[in-house]
Write an enzyme that holds these catalytic residues in place. Structure first.
Site, mmCIF file in Angstrom:
data_model
loop_
_atom_site.group_PDB
_atom_site.id
_atom_site.type_symbol
_atom_site.label_atom_id
_atom_site.label_comp_id
_atom_site.label_asym_id
_atom_site.label_seq_id
_atom_site.Cartn_x
_atom_site.Cartn_y
_atom_site.Cartn_z
ATOM 1 N N HIS A 37 -2.002 2.519 8.928
ATOM 2 C CA HIS A 37 -0.634 2.251 8.468
ATOM 3 C C HIS A 37 -0.146 0.889 8.984
ATOM 4 O O HIS A 37 0.628 0.206 8.307
ATOM 5 C CB HIS A 37 0.323 3.345 8.961
ATOM 6 C CG HIS A 37 0.016 4.720 8.458
ATOM 7 N ND1 HIS A 37 -0.494 5.716 9.262
ATOM 8 C CD2 HIS A 37 0.152 5.279 7.227
ATOM 9 C CE1 HIS A 37 -0.645 6.828 8.559
ATOM 10 N NE2 HIS A 37 -0.267 6.585 7.316
ATOM 11 N N GLN A 61 3.161 17.432 -3.536
ATOM 12 C CA GLN A 61 1.792 16.962 -3.759
ATOM 13 C C GLN A 61 0.745 17.794 -3.027
ATOM 14 O O GLN A 61 -0.431 17.459 -3.061
ATOM 15 C CB GLN A 61 1.668 15.480 -3.390
ATOM 16 C CG GLN A 61 1.730 15.171 -1.914
ATOM 17 C CD GLN A 61 1.808 13.680 -1.669
ATOM 18 O OE1 GLN A 61 2.769 13.011 -2.051
ATOM 19 N NE2 GLN A 61 0.800 13.123 -1.031
ATOM 20 N N GLY A 149 -2.301 1.552 0.572
ATOM 21 C CA GLY A 149 -3.656 1.339 1.071
ATOM 22 C C GLY A 149 -4.702 1.543 -0.012
ATOM 23 O O GLY A 149 -4.593 2.463 -0.832
ATOM 24 N N ASP A 152 -6.710 5.019 -0.420
ATOM 25 C CA ASP A 152 -6.372 6.008 -1.453
ATOM 26 C C ASP A 152 -6.443 5.288 -2.799
ATOM 27 O O ASP A 152 -5.417 4.991 -3.428
ATOM 28 C CB ASP A 152 -4.985 6.572 -1.178
ATOM 29 C CG ASP A 152 -4.926 7.304 0.158
ATOM 30 O OD1 ASP A 152 -5.162 8.507 0.172
ATOM 31 O OD2 ASP A 152 -4.674 6.655 1.190
#
Ligand code: AMP
Length: 282
Positions: A37, A61, A149, A152
């Site tokens: 992160h 999700q 990112g 993913d």
């Protein structure tokens, strides 16, 4: 760093910054922050004047048998890391703030063609939940640029498509995957791994790079490469959900003339479901 819990408050601060001519970058996360992160925050600081992050574990999700309840939540440590890494505003909404009519009644966003393959096949509804919350977060924060990112990869492609299709006034920037020294992609879910599994886990990236090398050498029997990679993973204790060579641009099946590939995989190791990918340009 200031922490706000409401859409009204985050919008007000961002509007203030924008009216001063400042460029605002946004980094959405589910918290339990790690060095991966921080790569996103570094990118945000590099390309904007003000950095906003959000922490929201999005119930929409997660599937009914997934780890929504167990997902690690470490808000105090996260606040320290964000403060130390140049974030000036944290948006930390409740589930009620994000889904005021309840998540069953939420308007949802489905990006077709790319949401029901690979991880989407494995996790039905996951990408609808993800696209829905990302669009809501972008509408709440209204940044100039948002950073995601490349770890993913499918998520990033879906977000790019959504922003294009819905004419959303935001620039999307991808940031490279941050890895442990052995190659394992950093992830909040790595803490589900035992000591023994942590020794095996780097093989996932090693298998991606081995296939990448073969593509660079000119091998084009994609299904043979995929099959051999799945066997390597299975033989070492992984349960691969998929291991595929796809077109980097749209995640569709490649052909022998494809120049830009992504080798992409999801595999279970013990309690953890690990994902990783490698973009290979020939
Ligand atoms: P998450 O909190 O796992 O939902 O991730 C929030 C953002 O951080 C997403 O855009 C991820 O793609 C990104 N991210 C997660 N792990 C990594 C990593 N190892 N390197 C770079 N970015 C990452």
């Amino acid at each position: 760093m200031k922490t706000v819990n409401t859409i009204k408050a985050v919008r007000e601060q961002v509007r203030k910054w924008k009216s001063q001519g400042l460029r605002v970058a946004f980094v959405p996360t589910m918290g339990n922050l790690h060095a991966g992160h921080m790569t996103l925050l570094a990118k945000a600081n590099e390309i904007a004047d003000k950095v906003v992050a959000s922490i929201f574990v999005n119930p929409l999700q997660f599937g009914p048998f997934e780890d929504y309840d167990q997902y690690p939540r470490t808000p105090d440590a996260d606040v320290k890391k964000l403060t130390a890494n140049g974030c000036e505003l944290l948006f930390l909404p409740s589930v009620e703030e994000m889904y005021p009519l309840g998540k069953e009644l939420a308007t949802t966003i489905d990006v077709p063609g790319i949401s029901d393959i690979l991880c989407g096949k494995d996790r039905p509804g996951h990408f609808v939940g993800m696209a829905t919350v990302v669009s809501k977060l972008l509408n709440a924060v209204q940044p100039d640029v948002a950073i995601f990112g490349q770890k993913d990869y499918q998520q990033l492609m879906i977000i790019r498509r959504m922003v294009l299709d819905l004419c959303m006034p935001v620039e999307i920037v991808g940031a490279p995957t941050n890895r442990e020294s052995g190659g394992l992609a950093m992830s909040s879910r790595n803490q589900y791994l035992s000591k023994e599994e942590l020794k095996i886990a780097p093989l996932l990236y090693a298998t991606l790079t081995a296939v990448g090398d073969k593509l660079k050498l000119g091998e084009r029997d994609f299904s043979a490469l995929e099959k051999a990679a799945r066997k390597t993973l299975t033989d070492t204790g992984f349960k691969p959900s998929y291991f595929e060579i796809r077109k980097a641009l749209d995640l569709q099946k490649p052909n022998p003339d494809t120049k830009s590939f992504v080798v992409i995989t999801a595999a279970h190791l013990g309690k953890a479901r690990l994902i990783d990918n490698l973009v290979v340009t020939v």
